[in-house]
Design a protein around this motif. Structure first.
Motif, mmCIF file in Angstrom:
data_model
loop_
_atom_site.group_PDB
_atom_site.id
_atom_site.type_symbol
_atom_site.label_atom_id
_atom_site.label_comp_id
_atom_site.label_asym_id
_atom_site.label_seq_id
_atom_site.Cartn_x
_atom_site.Cartn_y
_atom_site.Cartn_z
ATOM 1 N N SER A 143 0.828 -1.214 0.000
ATOM 2 C CA SER A 143 0.000 0.000 0.000
ATOM 3 C C SER A 143 0.857 1.257 0.000
ATOM 4 O O SER A 143 0.517 2.256 -0.651
ATOM 5 N N ARG A 144 1.965 1.225 0.736
ATOM 6 C CA ARG A 144 2.850 2.395 0.773
ATOM 7 C C ARG A 144 3.411 2.707 -0.611
ATOM 8 O O ARG A 144 3.568 3.886 -0.976
ATOM 9 N N ASP A 147 0.812 4.521 -2.664
ATOM 10 C CA ASP A 147 0.615 5.909 -2.209
ATOM 11 C C ASP A 147 1.731 6.823 -2.700
ATOM 12 O O ASP A 147 1.533 8.031 -2.861
ATOM 13 N N ARG A 153 -1.007 3.210 -8.535
ATOM 14 C CA ARG A 153 -2.315 3.291 -7.885
ATOM 15 C C ARG A 153 -3.360 2.386 -8.538
ATOM 16 O O ARG A 153 -4.395 2.114 -7.958
ATOM 17 N N ARG A 156 -4.258 -0.475 -6.282
ATOM 18 C CA ARG A 156 -4.881 -0.259 -4.968
ATOM 19 C C ARG A 156 -6.138 -1.107 -4.758
ATOM 20 O O ARG A 156 -6.307 -1.704 -3.688
#
Length: 650
Positions: A143-144, A147, A153, A156
């Motif tokens: 996830s980092r 971001d 993305r 995600r």
């Protein structure tokens, strides 16, 4: 093609000439399925720089045939790709541990960063299913990255979906639901139809009712259709069929099962399971010849692909039992039973004990059937096999009524009522409305046997309201007919025959179990003959810190035990004391009161196991208690092992 995002989201990771070639294929394609066919053809003809993307597109569309076609052309390169490894895991060719290790090793040999990143996501999906301890740490790390880099993305929605599946595997359904909802929203924003459909499918397992589940499954099916994922459209049809059974729409369920089989055949994913589903359902609705036909088809498929699997053989025995071919059924039953024991698969042992119990009932060996079904129920309870728990409880109720019919002993109608009440509780927790209505119908039959026609009418009215609320018109009509007949004079024999007939007509839905969480707060064991406390253990800090609450709980349980030493009504007895649910289970010598925050079937299974072990361990001491010679009892080790650690095996 109407929607390019499934493809164009990957353009930032590709070279200009790759993008140009893909745009050309898209412009000539009618839909996503047509695009994949053209893409695979191009790669097969030598355009190997698009191999990884082609494999990914085949994975999205669930096209196992094209995946294997690419593997035949580029074997070494394909076998190290994460999507190929995930497909092997999904179709059961390799276990999860092997798949994770293969992906880990393959990612060390792959240069393209986006392939390594998506490979890690696929690995976490498998880890989540296996409840690996570091799954959430890996997901947070992924996830980092999304971001910090704009182009990443697009991953995600799948990362959030992976987190949801991990929560789901741990039975944290509310957290799973929250993540699936977020994943659907994120996938909508970027046009990721695959992750949207996959999240909708998983979301369907954490809904509040069958109608909502069906709505979500239809959305998932339609979304999978848009990306030509025939494999998952078939799975959605199968799941829709399960839920149609749950609301008593059996004809519609059979239609969906048939569509699932046709789609499975189309993608080369022919398995015996859909044939078994239909065979069992046909048996339940009384179409015995159809049940035998589909059981035989399941056997034919199994002989070609998995001849050692016990399920089709045992289900063939079930169909033959329903057609009263008991000698032939026995041959299949014993062969299937040997394979079930050889496999060590608890699910197949449950199936064997279920059908064995049905065979014994058909032969009039009712007491033996009760014992057989209870053995199966213990295994099903231990493993949390919801489908078999429901099936075994239903057949157990029927077997115990038949014992009563021979012995004319009311304790067996009480035992049947208890089995039905446990079935009712679990059906309510799983939100199987059709099953709940039919259980009320069965319970009303026991009331009529006891000549309590007013209570029978109350249960039928309750079932009628449930049918009306859920739109179950066929069941509603059936229950209305029964209401008209309540006051008719019937012989005990004819009432029992009707009870047997009703049990044969009940279809148990398949599906993923829904867990109802509960917290254990304590336990009290009371001697039935004298109302004396023989053991107690309190866990909740508020109970421990309040002596008056402890005294009140012990007093309430003791008084209740004196009034009702046996559960003669079949109701799952419980009392509420200051917002604490006190679950009561009666043994031979003692009554156990388990203190919990919610009354659930799982909590009651733990309590029954603890009570069985308690009375077995302290058999002599309990006799001494009844004789007035009081010896302290320390049941803390078995309470901790069975109840607190939730270990059911004895």
């Amino acid at each position: 093609m109407d929607d390019m995002k499934l493809i164009s989201n990957y353009f930032p990771f590709m070279r200009e000439e790759q993008v140009t070639n893909i745009r050309k294929l898209v412009s000539n394609a009618e839909d996503f399925g047509d695009f994949i066919s053209s893409l695979v053809d191009e790669v097969m003809e030598g355009r190997n720089d698009l191999l990884a993307f082609a494999l990914r597109c085949c994975w999205i569309s669930g096209d196992i045939k094209k995946t294997m076609q690419l593997a035949s052309r580029y074997q070494q390169r394909v076998t190290m790709m994460p999507w190929y490894i995930h497909v092997l895991f999904y179709i059961g060719k390799i276990p999860g541990e092997v798949a994770i290790e293969k992906i880990r090793m393959s990612l060390q040999m792959i240069d393209e960063d986006w392939i390594r990143f998506e490979g890690k996501i696929l690995s976490t999906l498998i880890q989540g299913v296996m409840k690996s301890h570091d799954t959430f740490d890996v997901i947070s790390e992924l996830s980092r990255r999304t971001d910090s880099e704009e182009r990443y993305r697009l991953f995600r929605p799948m990362i959030v979906y992976s987190r949801g599946t991990a929560f789901f595997s741990r039975h944290e359904l509310q957290k799973a639901r929250e993540n699936f909802l977020i994943s659907v929203e994120l996938a909508d924003d970027i046009g990721d139809l695959f992750t949207k459909a996959a999240s909708l499918n998983m979301l369907s397992f954490s809904t509040k009712g069958v109608n909502e589940t069906l709505e979500i499954l239809n959305r998932a099916r339609d979304t999978f259709s848009k990306i030509a994922n025939t494999l998952f459209v078939g799975i959605m049809e199968n799941n829709i069929g399960f839920n149609k059974v749950a609301i008593g729409k059996y004809d519609e369920a059979i239609e969906h099962y048939h569509r699932a089989m046709e789609l499975n055949k189309e993608v080369g994913n022919i398995t015996f399971n859909p044939f078994l589903n239909i065979a069992v359902l046909y048996g339940n609705i009384g179409q015995i010849e159809k049940a035998k036909e589909y059981a035989r088809k399941a056997l034919e498929v199994s002989k070609k692909k998995d001849p050692e699997h016990p399920a089709p053989i045992i289900e063939m025995a079930r169909a033959l039992i329903l057609s009263e071919n008991l000698d032939e059924a026995y041959k299949y039953l014993e062969t299937g039973g040997e394979l079930a024991f050889k496999s060590g698969d608890d699910k197949e042992l449950c199936r064997y004990y279920l059908v064995r119990g049905m065979w014994e009932m058909a032969r009039g060996e009712h007491t033996s059937a009760v014992s057989t079904l209870k053995r199966g129920l213990r295994i099903a309870d231990n493993r949390g096999e919801i489908y078999y728990i429901l099936q075994l409880l239903l057949q157990l109720a029927g077997a115990e009524i038949l014992v009563y019919s021979n012995q004319q002993d009311t304790k067996f109608t009480a035992a049947a009522s208890i089995a039905l009440s446990r079935l009712e509780q679990l059906s309510r927790e799983q939100e199987f409305s059709a099953l709940s209505a039919q259980i009320l119908l069965l319970k009303s039959e026991i009331d009529v046997l006891h000549d309590d026609k007013e209570e029978a009418r109350n249960k039928l009215e309750k079932a009628l309201n449930l049918c009306h609320e859920e739109g179950m018109s066929v069941l509603e009509s059936k229950i209305k007919d029964r209401l008209k007949e309540v006051d008719e004079k019937k012989s005990r024999k004819s009432l029992i025959e009707r009870f047997k007939s009703l049990i044969r007509q009940i279809a148990i839905p398949f599906g993923e179990p829904k867990k109802t969480p509960f917290t254990i707060m304590g336990c009290i064991v009371i001697l039935q003959s004298a109302g004396l406390e023989v053991y107690s253990k309190f866990i909740d800090p508020e109970i421990i810190s309040d002596p008056s609450l402890i005294a009140g709980l012990i007093s309430a349980v003791s008084n209740f035990t004196k009034e009702i030493r046996r559960d003669a009504t079949g109701n799952l007895q419980s009392i509420i004391h200051q917002d604490i649910a006190v679950l009561l289970e009666h043994g031979t010598h003692v009554t156990c009161a388990l203190l919990v925050d919610h009354d659930t079937y799982e909590a009651r299974v733990l309590e029954r196991r603890f009570l069985e072990n308690f009375e077995e361990m302290f058999a002599e001491s309990l006799v001494d208690f009844e004789d007035g010679a009081i010896q302290p009892l320390d049941a803390s080790p078995i309470f901790h092992s069975i109840v607190m650690q939730r270990k059911l095996d004895r």
